[in-house]
Design an enzyme around this catalytic site. Structure first.
Site, PDB file in Angstrom:
ATOM      1  N   ALA A  48      -7.682  12.576  -0.367  1.00 31.77           N
ATOM      2  CA  ALA A  48      -8.226  11.780  -1.464  1.00 31.77           C
ATOM      3  C   ALA A  48      -7.125  11.556  -2.493  1.00 31.77           C
ATOM      4  O   ALA A  48      -6.409  12.494  -2.851  1.00 31.77           O
ATOM      5  CB  ALA A  48      -9.417  12.487  -2.112  1.00 31.77           C
ATOM      6  N   GLU A  49      -7.001  10.315  -2.960  1.00 27.64           N
ATOM      7  CA  GLU A  49      -5.876   9.993  -3.840  1.00 27.64           C
ATOM      8  C   GLU A  49      -5.924  10.721  -5.174  1.00 27.64           C
ATOM      9  O   GLU A  49      -4.911  10.821  -5.874  1.00 27.64           O
ATOM     10  CB  GLU A  49      -5.766   8.480  -4.066  1.00 27.64           C
ATOM     11  CG  GLU A  49      -6.962   7.828  -4.707  1.00 27.64           C
ATOM     12  CD  GLU A  49      -7.940   7.263  -3.688  1.00 27.64           C
ATOM     13  OE1 GLU A  49      -8.589   6.256  -4.019  1.00 27.64           O
ATOM     14  OE2 GLU A  49      -8.057   7.818  -2.587  1.00 27.64           O
ATOM     15  N   ASN A  50      -7.100  11.265  -5.527  1.00 33.47           N
ATOM     16  CA  ASN A  50      -7.160  12.022  -6.781  1.00 33.47           C
ATOM     17  C   ASN A  50      -6.595  13.433  -6.639  1.00 33.47           C
ATOM     18  O   ASN A  50      -6.578  14.197  -7.607  1.00 33.47           O
ATOM     19  CB  ASN A  50      -8.591  12.057  -7.334  1.00 33.47           C
ATOM     20  CG  ASN A  50      -9.593  12.633  -6.355  1.00 33.47           C
ATOM     21  OD1 ASN A  50      -9.230  13.007  -5.245  1.00 33.47           O
ATOM     22  ND2 ASN A  50     -10.846  12.697  -6.757  1.00 33.47           N
TER      23      ASN A  50
END
Length: 213
Positions: A48-50
């Protein structure tokens, strides 16, 4: 096809595209259903890019403050997963280390471009990591319903602002599977003529066209 069945049908077909060991990033909405349909023996690592490697469902004790998915919903992490700085996460994406990304779409066009981050004049959550994923992931799969309120979403040219251009590997809808504009699989609930009628761009029918099911 019943409306209630469409998202699950698309997610199940997308799941067949993923290979054992793949690092996969899932977009908001329909793409988050894909892990529920992975074939037996296929294990993927969700990025997940977060800032998570090894994302998972939230389980029985979600922590909505500290651990969320791309859509802001409570998420979890598998044993052995890790939390990383957002800049490192985007470095993985931009460095070509994500094997596949599955994203929803508002519009796609015959050049393989995608519009999915904003409708002018409407409040939207933001672009997230879609622009980076579209140019950084090795395999870009757009998973979406074929039409919106009866209007085609596969166009000759996108009308909404682009997320990225000439980037899509494959489009998967409830009607069929398209590699570029080549229709390689179709849902037998629809005829090829019906699929074309629901598509503004002109489809190329593969000589090896087969059923999705």
């Amino acid at each position: 096809m019943e409306k209630s069945q469409i998202k699950g049908f698309i997610a199940a077909r997308v799941a067949k595209e993923l290979k054992d060991g793949d690092v996969v990033n899932l977009g908001i909405g329909l793409p988050t259903l894909v892990p529920n349909y992975l074939p037996e023996g296929i294990h993927v690592t969700l990025q997940a890019e977060n800032g998570t490697i090894g994302s998972a469902s939230a389980g029985e004790n979600p922590d909505p403050i500290h651990d969320v998915d791309a859509g802001g919903s409570p998420s979890g992490i598998i044993p052995g997963g890790s939390f990383i700085d957002s800049s490192v996460s985007f470095g993985l994406i931009r460095g070509g280390h994500v094997d596949a990304t599955v994203l929803g779409g508002l519009e796609v066009d015959e050049e393989g471009s995608l519009s999915n981050w904003i409708i002018p004049g409407k409040k939207m959550p933001g672009m997230g990591g879609a622009m980076d994923l579209l140019v950084g992931a090795k395999n870009v799969i757009v998973a979406m319903e074929h039409t919106a309120k009866g209007n085609p979403k596969i166009l000759k040219k996108c009308k909404l602002p682009y997320t990225a251009v000439k980037c899509i590997t494959k489009i998967i809808t409830e009607m069929g599977v398209m590699e570029g504009l080549v229709l390689t699989e179709y849902n037998p609930e629809f005829t090829v003529e019906e699929i074309q009628a629901a598509t503004e761009a002109t489809l190329i029918i593969s000589p090896e066209l087969k059923s999705m099911v």
